[in-house]
Design an enzyme around this catalytic site. Structure first.
Site, short mmCIF file in Angstrom:
data_model
loop_
_atom_site.label_atom_id
_atom_site.label_comp_id
_atom_site.label_asym_id
_atom_site.label_seq_id
_atom_site.Cartn_x
_atom_site.Cartn_y
_atom_site.Cartn_z
N ASP A 1 0.65 -1.02 0.34
CA ASP A 1 -0.41 -0.40 0.11
C ASP A 1 0.51 1.01 -0.28
O ASP A 1 1.52 1.13 0.39
CB ASP A 1 -1.16 -0.52 1.43
CG ASP A 1 -0.59 0.00 2.65
OD1 ASP A 1 0.87 -0.86 2.78
OD2 ASP A 1 -0.64 0.47 3.52
N GLU B 1 0.23 -1.40 6.01
CA GLU B 1 1.17 -0.57 6.73
C GLU B 1 0.79 0.93 7.25
O GLU B 1 1.61 1.70 7.43
CB GLU B 1 2.78 -1.63 6.16
CG GLU B 1 3.84 -0.57 7.32
CD GLU B 1 4.58 0.30 7.02
OE1 GLU B 1 4.71 0.92 8.02
OE2 GLU B 1 3.95 1.34 6.18
#
Length: 390
Positions: free
Chosen positions: A79, A140
């Site tokens: 991400d 994350e």
């Protein structure tokens, strides 16, 4: 293969990844990115377990079928912090020795480096390829709310070392120490009233929020590595209305495990009673990432990284940072952990984010050699396609 051709091949994959939106809340984009990556690991002989998620992108747990208990856990995230559509507005580009684009250094270049380090091991027919477990997670950048459990569960299965693929610092340093961090949301309910006609009937949620911000910021203790910051606020419907609703988002950083409980208690105490009579406070959140503390085990692992770097002509330094990463989870379990093993770059999370292209092959070689060293599968095969960069 010629080194320059290998670099161009890596950059082509990087371009494909950067031009695929994968913001933390873009499940479709992250799952699309995962589908781009999966064939590379399958080709390397790995089995892939997809951890399905309803809200966030799916996580991938990747392991070689020939080894039941790998020694090394490698963690990388798919991400980015960028909204959907950013890739089309600012697609991948190269200017001189730098590459640009959303997520190029944090951490899509790391994904490319990881794949090609493993390709190098396969090319050398090195058994170290089998002794790694890889987690590619999708959340994350927002604190790993759904992947933390997976990382911790997999780390407890006999893992001896954890290698985290966050980018190296601008000066090339790796990370051996991080502050812990957390996020709270303070939601305040007041009572609306016209500020000109009958202000006395109102109970200002914004006033209550302002008073709480002052008290929360008074908890800062920079000398001991504690910071509390209300970094984003919301509230109010009109300038002539006593506000009935306000929200404050609180970022928290700590340097030791002992500070966590004490600071959590102080924040809860501040928010337990209202300063503006008639307002109510709802506090949610916690300190979700423990600090990564540079202990004897981490120092010993870093010395190994330095030795490997020296052998291939790279001077490796370390640093500490206030930013959070998944390294905190493995380090808190007592597993020797090194972070910042990705390529070198800077200006992450901004329009000026960049990768130093020469570091792409350099840090790929470092990772490949480090995996060999940690699994005692070191060799000097002439089949390596990642030549020395010195």
């Amino acid at each position: 293969m010629d080194v320059r051709k290998k670099e161009l091949e890596m950059l082509r994959l990087l371009e494909r990844l950067v031009n695929t939106d994968s913001g933390s809340y873009d499940k479709v984009g992250i799952d699309q990115l995962a589908n781009i990556l999966k064939p590379y690991f399958t080709e390397l002989g790995y089995s892939i377990e997809t951890k399905e998620q309803d809200v966030y992108g799916n996580h991938l747990v990747i392991q070689h079928p020939k080894v039941s208990d790998p020694e090394i856990l490698i963690v990388a995230h798919m991400d980015t912090v960028f909204e959907k559509g950013t890739a089309s507005l600012r697609p991948f580009s190269v200017k001189g020795s730098k590459a640009f684009g959303p997520g190029v250094i944090d951490m899509k270049a790391s994904l490319v480096s990881l794949i090609y380090a493993l390709k190098d091991l396969k090319n050398q027919r090195n058994k170290a390829l089998q002794h790694v477990k890889i987690i590619l997670n999708s959340d994350e950048e927002i604190g790993s709310p759904s992947s933390r459990r997976i990382i911790e569960e997999e780390a407890k299965k006999g893992i001896r070392y954890a290698l985290i693929m966050e980018p190296a610092r601008k000066d090339g340093s790796l990370v051996t120490e991080r502050r812990g961090n957390g996020h709270y949301v303070m939601e305040i309910q007041g009572k609306a009233a016209h500020s000109g006609i009958e202000p006395e009937k109102g109970r200002s949620a914004i006033q209550e929020l302002a008073l709480k911000i002052v008290k929360l910021h008074a908890l800062n203790d920079y000398e001991h590595g504690i910071s509390v910051n209300v970094g984003m606020i919301e509230g109010g419907d009109a300038v002539n209305t006593i506000s009935a609703h306000a929200i404050g988002h609180i970022d928290v950083r700590v340097s030791t495990l002992e500070q966590i409980e004490e600071l959590e208690h102080k924040i809860e105490e501040v928010c337990s009673t209202s300063d503006v009579i008639g307002t109510k406070i709802d506090l949610s959140g916690d300190i979700s990432r423990p600090p990564m503390i540079k202990n004897q085990q981490i120092s010993a692992l870093f010395e190994i990284v330095q030795q490997v770097g020296k052998e291939i002509g790279i001077e490796i330094k370390d640093t500490k940072t206030g930013g959070g990463s998944d390294a905190s989870f493995t380090a808190a379990l007592g597993i020797p952990t090194i972070d910042g093993l990705g390529p070198v770059g800077g200006n992450a999370h901004s329009e000026k984010e960049y990768l130093d292209i020469p570091s792409l092959l350099e840090r790929t070689r470092l990772l490949s050699k480090l995996i060999m060293r940690l699994t005692n599968e070191e060799n000097q095969s002439a089949n390596s396609f990642i030549a020395k960069t010195s």
